[in-house]
Scaffold this active site. Structure first.
Site, PDB file in Angstrom:
ATOM      1  N   ASP A  92       0.825  -1.217   0.000  1.00 46.77           N
ATOM      2  CA  ASP A  92       0.000   0.000   0.000  1.00 46.77           C
ATOM      3  C   ASP A  92       0.864   1.275   0.000  1.00 46.77           C
ATOM      4  OD1 ASP A  92      -2.151  -1.835   0.480  1.00 46.77           O
ATOM      5  OD2 ASP A  92      -1.849  -1.653   2.643  1.00 46.77           O
ATOM      6  N   GLU A 116     -11.656  -0.091  -2.785  1.00 45.33           N
ATOM      7  CA  GLU A 116     -10.773   0.476  -1.742  1.00 45.33           C
ATOM      8  C   GLU A 116      -9.627   1.211  -2.430  1.00 45.33           C
ATOM      9  OE1 GLU A 116      -9.427  -2.962   0.497  1.00 45.33           O
ATOM     10  OE2 GLU A 116      -8.228  -3.717  -1.158  1.00 45.33           O
TER      11      GLU A 116
HETATM   12  O1  FUB Z   1      -3.088  -3.582   3.605  1.00 42.57           O
HETATM   13  C1  FUB Z   1      -4.362  -3.887   4.110  1.00 42.57           C
HETATM   14  C2  FUB Z   1      -5.399  -3.595   3.092  1.00 42.57           C
HETATM   15  O2  FUB Z   1      -5.158  -4.361   1.913  1.00 42.57           O
HETATM   16  C3  FUB Z   1      -5.420  -2.176   2.599  1.00 42.57           C
HETATM   17  O3  FUB Z   1      -5.940  -1.267   3.506  1.00 42.57           O
HETATM   18  C4  FUB Z   1      -6.190  -2.383   1.357  1.00 42.57           C
HETATM   19  O4  FUB Z   1      -6.218  -1.295   0.492  1.00 42.57           O
HETATM   20  C5  FUB Z   1      -5.510  -3.602   0.775  1.00 42.57           C
HETATM   21  O5  FUB Z   1      -4.336  -3.280   0.078  1.00 42.57           O
END
Ligand code: FUB
Length: 344
Positions: free
Chosen positions: A32, A244
């Site tokens: 991320d 997301e």
């Molecule tokens: O790294 C945990 C979660 O996985 C993140 O918050 C999401 O965007 C995904 O990458």
């Protein structure tokens, strides 16, 4: 800082794949990546993935991260420096677990790290921690941002200096639980509370940040993502709907809102003429990477654009990722060239 044993895929797995770029960090698992230029340097704020005894489930409990590191690079081609641990779960008074995807911002010589974590009731909230330098260490505020919810904060500084915070993630990120404005206590299934397939998809959120950068400066607003006919993208349109990993960048007066489509694994983008949207869907920036999650940031460095992303090249395991970067191209008509990160 502590070293981790980073396992590698076996040779037969490696041989059958070719990757567009190589991991930036090989002694920790990182994911991320949120990249920014502060002053004349590039700083990267990633999640710090770790092995865990927590069992894998559909809401992502195995993404059980406990701290953050900050990285920097003098320029896109120079070596990456690990500035060590800058914030630990145990030093965040309100947070119980799961330090997911963070971002950072600078204002008047102070630095702000925004992050999601589950609170004592296992509800995701957004937190903020402050530092006098981009490399921390960061000190967490005692409470989460008031009225915050869900995951994946991303902060965009507009041309007039105003900061906007974008956030949200469905399923394990709990955004669907806030459809009515209150947390729906409908059980732990990440699939409950989703709209019907022909209803508009759940909207990512945006708010101005307050003057002091520590709170929302206004009530959160839902972001509309429209198709080319001006209709909202539907919940059943898994190829295009927001899942997301929101990110916003500005190029030639166009605001680009990019995000992960989750279970279809693309980084998609939509464009608009202001930071609140609506944004019109345009296409895919980054095709699926190795591993389930896809999460990115886009930054201009020394006149060139880059996308930072992750995959699971080093571990072969979805929750043990490694960050990467590659160039990104805006075509003269404003569209973005699609990147294929992995070739079979
Ligand atoms: O790294 C945990 C979660 O996985 C993140 O918050 C999401 O965007 C995904 O990458």
């Amino acid at each position: 800082s502590e070293q981790e044993s980073v396992s590698t895929m076996d040779n037969s797995q490696q041989d059958s794949l070719s990757f567009l770029s190589q991991p930036l960090v090989t002694d920790h698992y990182t994911a991320d990546p949120s990249a920014h230029v502060f002053g004349d340097k590039l700083y990267i704020y990633p999640s710090h993935d770790v092995e865990t005894i927590v069992e894998e489930d559909d809401s992502g409990a195995h993404f059980n991260m406990m701290d953050y590191h900050v990285y920097s690079m003098e320029s896109p081609s120079s070596e990456i420096i690990d500035h060590g641990k800058v914030l630990d779960l145990k030093d965040i008074p309100w947070a119980k677990r799961q330090l997911w995807a963070p971002d950072a911002a600078e204002k008047n010589g102070k630095y702000y790290l925004y992050f999601p974590a589950k609170d004592q009731e296992d509800i995701f909230r957004l937190g903020v921690a402050t530092a006098d330098q981009p490399t921390g260490p960061f000190k967490a505020e005692p409470e989460p941002i008031e009225n915050s919810f869900s995951i994946d904060p991303a902060v965009f500084k507009d041309q007039d200096g105003q900061h906007y915070i974008y956030w949200g993630g469905i399923w394990g990120g709990q955004l669907q639980k806030w459809r009515t404005g209150k947390y729906l206590s409908t059980g732990n299934s990440p699939y409950a509370d989703e709209p019907a397939d022909d209803e508009p998809a759940i909207a990512p959120q945006v708010a101005k940040l307050s003057e002091n950068m520590l709170q929302f400066g206004e009530a959160p607003r839902a972001i509309e993502i429209l198709d080319q006919e001006g209709e909202p993208i539907k919940a059943g349109d898994h190829d295009r709907r927001f899942f997301e990993a929101a990110w916003v960048h500005l190029h030639n007066d166009t605001y680009y809102f990019s995000y992960s489509t989750g279970d279809t694994h693309n980084i998609a983008y939509a464009t608009g003429d202001n930071p609140y949207g609506p944004f019109t869907y345009q296409g895919v920036i980054l095709k699926p990477v190795m591993g389930w999650t896809n999460h990115h940031s886009i930054v201009e460095v020394e006149g060139e654009w880059y996308i930072f992303y992750h995959d699971t090249q080093l571990s072969g395991k979805t929750h043990l990722r490694n960050i990467k970067m590659t160039k990104l191209t805006h075509r003269p008509d404003g569209s973005i060239e699609t990147i294929t990160p992995m070739k079979k």
